[in-house]
Motif scaffolding. Structure first.
Motif, short mmCIF file in Angstrom:
data_model
loop_
_atom_site.label_atom_id
_atom_site.label_comp_id
_atom_site.label_asym_id
_atom_site.label_seq_id
_atom_site.Cartn_x
_atom_site.Cartn_y
_atom_site.Cartn_z
N THR A 63 0.86 -1.19 0.00
CA THR A 63 0.00 0.00 0.00
C THR A 63 0.89 1.24 0.00
O THR A 63 2.11 1.16 0.22
CB THR A 63 -0.92 0.06 1.24
OG1 THR A 63 -0.13 0.44 2.39
CG2 THR A 63 -1.60 -1.27 1.50
N SER A 64 0.27 2.37 -0.19
CA SER A 64 1.02 3.64 -0.21
C SER A 64 1.45 4.06 1.19
O SER A 64 2.19 5.03 1.34
CB SER A 64 0.16 4.74 -0.84
OG SER A 64 -1.06 4.88 -0.12
N LYS A 65 1.00 3.32 2.22
CA LYS A 65 1.39 3.64 3.60
C LYS A 65 2.43 2.65 4.13
O LYS A 65 2.76 2.68 5.31
CB LYS A 65 0.16 3.66 4.50
CG LYS A 65 -0.81 4.79 4.16
CD LYS A 65 -1.97 4.85 5.14
CE LYS A 65 -2.89 6.02 4.80
NZ LYS A 65 -4.03 6.12 5.75
N HIS A 66 2.93 1.78 3.28
CA HIS A 66 3.98 0.85 3.66
C HIS A 66 5.37 1.44 3.39
O HIS A 66 5.52 2.38 2.60
CB HIS A 66 3.85 -0.47 2.89
CG HIS A 66 2.94 -1.47 3.51
ND1 HIS A 66 1.57 -1.28 3.60
CD2 HIS A 66 3.19 -2.68 4.08
CE1 HIS A 66 1.02 -2.33 4.20
NE2 HIS A 66 1.97 -3.19 4.49
N VAL A 67 6.36 0.85 4.06
CA VAL A 67 7.76 1.16 3.77
C VAL A 67 8.50 -0.15 3.52
O VAL A 67 8.06 -1.22 3.96
CB VAL A 67 8.44 1.95 4.91
CG1 VAL A 67 7.76 3.28 5.13
CG2 VAL A 67 8.44 1.12 6.21
N ALA A 125 13.05 -0.21 14.37
CA ALA A 125 12.70 -1.54 14.89
C ALA A 125 11.37 -1.91 14.26
O ALA A 125 10.48 -1.07 14.12
CB ALA A 125 12.57 -1.50 16.41
N ILE A 126 11.25 -3.17 13.85
CA ILE A 126 10.04 -3.64 13.17
C ILE A 126 9.12 -4.35 14.15
O ILE A 126 9.54 -5.31 14.80
CB ILE A 126 10.40 -4.61 12.03
CG1 ILE A 126 11.26 -3.91 10.97
CG2 ILE A 126 9.15 -5.22 11.41
CD1 ILE A 126 11.83 -4.88 9.94
N GLU A 127 7.88 -3.86 14.27
CA GLU A 127 6.88 -4.64 15.01
C GLU A 127 6.29 -5.64 14.02
O GLU A 127 5.67 -5.25 13.03
CB GLU A 127 5.78 -3.73 15.59
CG GLU A 127 4.78 -4.54 16.40
CD GLU A 127 3.79 -3.68 17.18
OE1 GLU A 127 2.81 -4.26 17.69
OE2 GLU A 127 3.99 -2.46 17.29
N PRO A 128 6.45 -6.95 14.28
CA PRO A 128 6.23 -7.95 13.22
C PRO A 128 4.81 -8.48 13.08
O PRO A 128 4.57 -9.39 12.29
CB PRO A 128 7.17 -9.07 13.64
CG PRO A 128 7.16 -9.01 15.14
CD PRO A 128 7.06 -7.55 15.47
N GLY A 129 3.86 -7.95 13.83
CA GLY A 129 2.48 -8.43 13.72
C GLY A 129 1.56 -7.30 13.30
O GLY A 129 1.49 -6.28 13.99
N VAL A 130 0.86 -7.47 12.20
CA VAL A 130 -0.04 -6.42 11.70
C VAL A 130 -1.48 -6.91 11.76
O VAL A 130 -1.83 -7.90 11.13
CB VAL A 130 0.33 -6.04 10.25
CG1 VAL A 130 -0.60 -4.93 9.75
CG2 VAL A 130 1.79 -5.60 10.18
N ASP A 170 3.32 2.67 10.39
CA ASP A 170 3.06 2.81 11.82
C ASP A 170 3.46 1.58 12.62
O ASP A 170 3.31 1.57 13.85
CB ASP A 170 1.59 3.17 12.09
CG ASP A 170 0.61 2.21 11.45
OD1 ASP A 170 0.93 1.65 10.38
OD2 ASP A 170 -0.48 2.00 12.01
N PHE A 171 3.98 0.55 11.96
CA PHE A 171 4.52 -0.59 12.67
C PHE A 171 6.05 -0.63 12.57
O PHE A 171 6.68 -1.66 12.80
CB PHE A 171 3.89 -1.90 12.18
CG PHE A 171 2.54 -2.14 12.79
CD1 PHE A 171 2.38 -3.02 13.84
CD2 PHE A 171 1.42 -1.44 12.35
CE1 PHE A 171 1.15 -3.21 14.43
CE2 PHE A 171 0.18 -1.62 12.92
CZ PHE A 171 0.02 -2.51 13.98
N CYS A 172 6.62 0.52 12.24
CA CYS A 172 8.07 0.74 12.32
C CYS A 172 8.32 1.82 13.36
O CYS A 172 7.60 2.82 13.40
CB CYS A 172 8.63 1.19 10.98
SG CYS A 172 8.79 -0.09 9.74
#
Length: 388
Positions: A63-67, A125-130, A170-172
């Protein structure tokens, strides 16, 4: 996965701590750290006991909100080892090749058009659960319970032992300059400990008993101390782990004996100088005898947090808990605010995770890393990302 497997019933013999590598030279060797290759090197569990390396195409942003994050360091979790050895954890079965790894940190190399808080070159840091973000659990502030959770390295969702990994912005979580990339990878297990201690509502001057001195148990000790606990008792069956716990964060330690739960609890409380019992007990083992001892050691009106999982069904001293009007809570992964608080604890130097890192490996030696971790060597192992 849940914190359960990370604190297994078989407690490891600690090896002498090795100084962690730095990634400064690794980044220099890679030239432009934000360059994006078309190739994505991944470390794959084909089936139980069988690994292989594979080259895939670098993933596009969903998505456009991913990195897109270039993964620089990944910690080995007990759940990763469990999938390797057994091919399954409860209902989660490895039926197709699976990329392992979920304790990771790296550098942002590409941002979606709607990403606002991150930029290329940021260390995260990556939060690994979405989660799904829309169900009652997500909207109620308990997204860790979302039925649609997509958690890295939990079949069939691939994990982070790769060159690149896509994550919603938002999960980074940005890493302050003085926090190393290795420490960033360990924000994940630290967040589990933060979640446990928040559930316990630990306040200044309280007494805390932590059953098990594996990585999660040790981090629970550290966070409890940071939250103001005056007495922090760590138990285990391995002398070297208890010695480490004493140096690391515990004020007292106790080696579990093959006695009754009542007798062990009496000895624990005597050792800690808290005859009335512990205000908070956190079990990070999942072992029946440890859980029972913790219940007997709990103060009247105290709070018991179940962080570790072992056998699905155990004999539990419910009468003892009821007679104390104790509060029994279970803990699953982490939720809103836990990652941010974990990073704050590192930034303020109130918690140290560097001390837990006893081994580090290049990506090409990932299989060796699993083999040695599977032999219960050390406390925490780090695998660096691929060089290319």
């Amino acid at each position: 996965m849940p914190n359960a497997i990370d604190s297994s019933a078989v407690l490891a013999q600690q090896t002498p701590a090795l100084p962690p590598k730095t990634l400064t030279k690794r980044v220099e060797l890679n030239g432009d750290a934000t360059h994006v290759s078309e190739e994505n090197q991944v470390f794959v569990l084909r089936q139980k006991g069988e690994f292989f390396y594979e080259t895939r195409r670098t993933p596009e942003l969903p998505t456009s909100k991913h990195v897109l994050v270039k993964v620089l360091a990944t910690g080995i979790c007990g759940s990763d080892v469990h999938y390797w050895k057994h091919g399954e954890i409860g209902p989660f079965v490895v039926r197709e090749p699976l990329v392992l790894g979920h304790e990771s940190a790296g550098i942002v190399v590409k941002c979606g058009s709607e990403a606002r808080t991150l930029k290329t070159g940021d260390r995260v840091a990556i939060e690994p659960g979405v989660p799904c973000r829309t169900c009652a659990f997500c909207r109620g502030g308990k997204y860790n319970l979302c039925d649609e959770m997509r958690f890295a390295a939990t079949p069939p969702i691939d994990g982070t032992l790769a060159t690149y990994y896509t994550v919603p912005e938002d999960f980074c979580f940005g890493l302050p300059e003085h926090i190393s990339i290795e420490e960033g990878a360990l924000v994940e297990p630290l967040s589990i400990a933060v979640h446990c201690t928040k559930l316990a509502n630990i306040t200044m001057g309280q007494t805390v008993l932590v059953m098990g001195a594996g990585p999660i148990g040790l981090l629970c000790c550290a966070v409890a101390k940071a939250f103001g606990a005056s007495v922090v008792i760590a138990t285990d069956i391995v002398d070297t782990r208890l010695e480490f716990a004493q140096r690391y964060a515990a004020t007292h330690t106790y080696k579990m004996q093959s006695w009754s739960a009542e007798k062990n609890s009496e000895s624990i409380l005597s050792k800690g100088g808290i005859p009335a019992g512990a205000d908070v007990v956190i079990d990070a083992t999942g072992v029946e005898s440890c859980i029972a001892s913790g219940v007997f050691a709990l103060k009247k009106g105290g709070t018991f947090i179940q962080a570790g999982l072992g056998a699905s069904n155990i004999v539990f001293p419910v009468g003892e808990l009821c007679s104390k009007e104790g509060i029994y809570k279970t803990s699953f992964r982490y939720g809103p605010g836990d990652y941010a608080l974990a990073i704050e604890l590192l930034e303020s130097k109130r918690v140290d995770v560097k001390a837990l890192i006893t081994h580090s490996y290049e990506f090409e030696s990932a299989e060796q890393a699993f083999a040695e971790t599977g032999k219960n060597g050390g406390i925490k192992s780090i695998i660096y990302g691929p060089r290319k």
